[in-house]
Design an enzyme around this catalytic site. Structure first.
Site, short mmCIF file in Angstrom:
data_model
loop_
_atom_site.label_atom_id
_atom_site.label_comp_id
_atom_site.label_asym_id
_atom_site.label_seq_id
_atom_site.Cartn_x
_atom_site.Cartn_y
_atom_site.Cartn_z
N HIS A 254 0.83 -1.21 0.00
CA HIS A 254 0.00 0.00 0.00
C HIS A 254 0.87 1.26 0.00
CE1 HIS A 254 -3.66 2.36 1.25
NE2 HIS A 254 -2.71 3.17 1.70
N GLU A 255 1.79 1.33 0.96
CA GLU A 255 2.63 2.54 1.05
C GLU A 255 3.55 2.66 -0.16
OE1 GLU A 255 1.72 4.70 3.00
OE2 GLU A 255 0.46 3.42 4.24
N HIS B 179 3.58 6.64 -6.92
CA HIS B 179 2.89 7.87 -7.36
C HIS B 179 3.85 9.06 -7.27
CE1 HIS B 179 -1.40 9.86 -7.22
NE2 HIS B 179 -0.78 10.08 -8.35
N HIS C 99 1.78 4.38 -2.94
CA HIS C 99 1.90 5.84 -2.80
C HIS C 99 3.28 6.29 -3.28
CE1 HIS C 99 -1.80 6.79 -0.77
NE2 HIS C 99 -1.54 6.08 0.31
#
Length: 678
Positions: A469-470, A476, A473
């Site tokens: 999940h992290e 991104h 990010h």
């Protein structure tokens, strides 16, 4: 000559922060000097005798105060990941100074007039799409920060924003203090019954570090979560639960209830000053969801679809607990414990079984390897890049053609000075200036189990998905490719920002990837088919309960931020009413959720927590394209990079999403993936 390293040009590899030279005493002088320079940058724009243009006004403002931005990003990231009393004191001193500086910009009438002049003539300026977006965002940003206010309203706006900056900081400090304050010290081995060996070893090591006999358990997730899942001693589970669920709500110096009342009332007053009915209406104007009604409809629609499944999940656990000998009503401190036992019986599987196959080093290789396979990027650890703690690793990130993309910091273990949870942040964002593409400095911060004398750091499957999940990010940020910093990377609508993170979690439930990553830390054996099958078969276990739990947080957030009159009364009564239709357990006196709800009272998720579920709709729908084309399909990944990851906030999120997916998303893929279809 000024020797403050924060005020020098960084001569490190890729101009990373010189953490090896930065000392706590450097921060306050650096803030003061860079604030002076930033004000000079603004004065130069305001005092210009030239006719306002995109270049001399909007673009000049975009680049103003760069040194201040750099100092602030370093300082506030350290305040989250490696804080101490001195740093917290500096944060309390500088936060109002920064708010005042920000207000002095947006409330400067001459500056706003210059921006408005450019904005009003935008159609004749021949601006490209990114320039036009920057101009529109700048104008709207001023409006939304009080530029149209006059007289007393303007001064009141200043006072409110200054006070809010102090209160949100104070809220977070209280939660950290409360989390650190509690320790369950066990000396009787009988009280460890049910706990896996790895958890007992970590607790014994913590006790040793604190020079105590026995075992110490804390409210940090790697300690708290397994204790609640496995400890047979019900009284101790209750003690741990009560400590966790009463953080910052005990009526002492760290109580956040009065702070909550002040925060929500000030947010309401600020929204009304700006012409909105409530804070949520103000926030959601700049979100995909657009209105509080649409958010509440979305949350309630999901709730209606999932509440029966959730009630059944709890009923199944209650029935199992009864058979297992629980004579009392199933309570909150029982749920994880009996739920885990039921899961073990149903699937012949526990989360702890996955840990030997997920040593952190192998998971790092697997997660970085996934990025390489999808996007062709590679990661090279560079020990010459200074780090802020000796446990942090720094990597150079290279694109497929070998060009430099980013620096990536990885910080994995709980510490006293580190907030709980996991997050991605940056020490510098990507942008293009004078033809040069300035690449970002990205950091991922987690709280995984530490290595012990017997074992390396071992992750549960759930922690593997947290890392994914992290890292989503992080991608991104790392793959950003926009002209302006204001649009770069995660600078997107808050209810879109979770798409890149949540889509990456899907690989954590794909057998092909899990068997690339999962290797036994002792034998090197690949995670067996049988265990992977159990992970996947149990993926939707309690998904109704987990969905409703998330929805309860979103409804709580929306309730606080749709108040139309100042809040008075009991925080716990208010939140109980807000979350009533999601309630699955008896109320527990002396506990309260909101006083430790840092996402909305100390973070950026006020009137935005629904975004996690909103993004799940997007990610389930988006990942279905990978499933259709192949989970490692390079063309699909290239499209996701081109249309989503690299574009940041340069276009409306739905336009970016449709460019990738070819259609707007529906709830169907999420409900199907979650098993919430009758």
């Amino acid at each position: 000559m000024n020797t403050n390293p924060l005020l020098q040009k960084f001569t490190t590899v890729h101009q990373t922060p010189p953490f090896d030279k930065i000392k706590t005493e450097h921060y306050l002088p650096a803030f003061k000097e860079s604030l002076v320079k930033a004000r000079q940058d603004i004065a130069k724009i305001v005092d210009s005798k030239e006719k306002p243009s995109f270049e001399n006004t909007v673009l000049a403002l975009e680049y103003a105060g760069k040194q201040l931005d750099d100092v602030a990003s370093i300082f506030f990231n350290i305040n989250s990941a490696e804080t101490n009393d001195e740093i917290q004191a500096i944060a309390r001193e500088v936060s109002p100074m920064l708010t005042e500086y920000s207000n002095d910009i947006v409330l400067n009438e001459t500056l706003f007039d210059r921006i408005k002049t450019v904005y009003d003539s935008r159609e004749g300026l021949n601006l490209n799409a990114e320039q036009l977006k920057l101009l529109e965002d700048s104008y709207k940003g001023f409006e939304r920060k009080g530029a149209l206010l006059t007289g007393e309203d303007r001064e009141r706006y200043r006072a409110i924003t200054t006070e809010l900056s102090k209160l949100t900081l104070h809220f977070g400090e209280n939660v950290l203090a409360e989390t650190n304050a509690f320790k369950l010290h066990i000396t009787d081995p009988a009280d460890l019954s049910g706990l896996p060996d790895a958890i007992k070893t970590a607790a014994a090591e913590l006790a040793r570090r604190e020079e105590k006999e026995g075992w110490i358990f804390t409210l940090q997730f790697p300690s708290y979560v397994p204790f609640m899942k496995y400890a047979d001693n019900r009284a101790l589970r209750k003690q741990m639960y009560m400590a966790y669920a009463s953080r910052a709500s005990k009526g002492d110096e760290h109580d956040n209830k009065a702070i909550i009342a002040k925060i929500v009332n000030l947010r309401l007053e600020k929204a009304k000053l700006l012409g909105y009915q409530n804070h949520a209406e103000f926030v959601l104007e700049e979100r995909m969801a657009k209105t509080p009604t649409k958010v509440n409809d979305f949350l309630n629609d999901l709730l209606n679809r999932s509440i029966e499944f959730a009630r059944q999940d709890v009923a199944d656990v209650a029935e199992f607990a009864k058979k297992d000998g629980l004579k009392d009503t199933l309570q909150r401190w029982d749920f994880s414990y009996y739920s885990e036992k039921l899961k073990t019986e149903k699937f012949d599987f526990t989360e702890e079984e996955t840990k030997p196959y997920f040593p952190l080093d192998k998971v790092i290789d697997g997660v970085l390897g996934l990025a390489n396979r999808l996007y062709g990027i590679s990661f090279i650890e560079n020990k010459d890049i200074p780090v802020y703690h000796n446990e942090v690793k720094a990597y150079e990130v290279l694109d497929e053609n070998g060009s430099h993309l980013s620096v990536l910091y990885l910080d994995f273990f709980p510490r006293k000075g580190k907030q709980g949870g996991a997050w991605m942040t940056t020490y510098g964002d990507q942008y293009i200036k004078d033809g040069k593409n300035i690449r970002p400095l990205v950091s991922l911060v987690c709280n995984f189990s530490r290595p012990t004398q017997e074992t390396p750091s071992l992750l549960t499957h759930n922690e593997v998905t947290t890392f994914l999940h992290e890292f989503g990010h992080g991608l991104h940020g790392m793959l950003a490719n926009t002209t302006y910093k204001s649009h770069s990377g995660t600078s997107v609508y808050r209810d879109f920002v979770e798409l890149p993170s949540q889509i990456l979690e899907n690989w954590g439930n794909e057998k092909e990837w899990l068997q690339m990553v999962g290797q036994h830390y002792k034998t090197g054996e690949v995670i067996p088919d049988e265990l992977v099958d159990k992970i996947l078969a149990s993926a939707n276990f309690q998904s109704g309960y987990l969905t409703v739990r998330q929805l309860s947080f979103g409804l709580n957030d929306m309730a606080w931020h749709t108040i139309m009159a100042p809040f008075e009364g009991s925080v716990s009564s208010f939140e109980n009413a807000a979350m009533a239709k999601t309630e699955l357990f008896p109320e527990v006196e002396g506990t309260s959720f909101s006083p430790a709800f840092s996402h909305i009272f100390a973070g950026g998720y006020a009137a935005g927590y629904y975004g996690y579920k909103w993004a799940e709709v997007l990610d389930a729908d988006a990942f279905s394209l990978f499933k259709q084309n192949g989970i490692f399909d390079k063309a699909t990944a290239a499209s996701f990079r081109k249309n989503i990851l690299s574009k940041g906030g340069t276009e409306h999120p739905m336009e970016l999403y449709v460019a990738f997916r070819g259609q707007e998303p529906t709830l169907d893929a999420l409900m199907e993936r979650s098993g919430l279809v009758k």
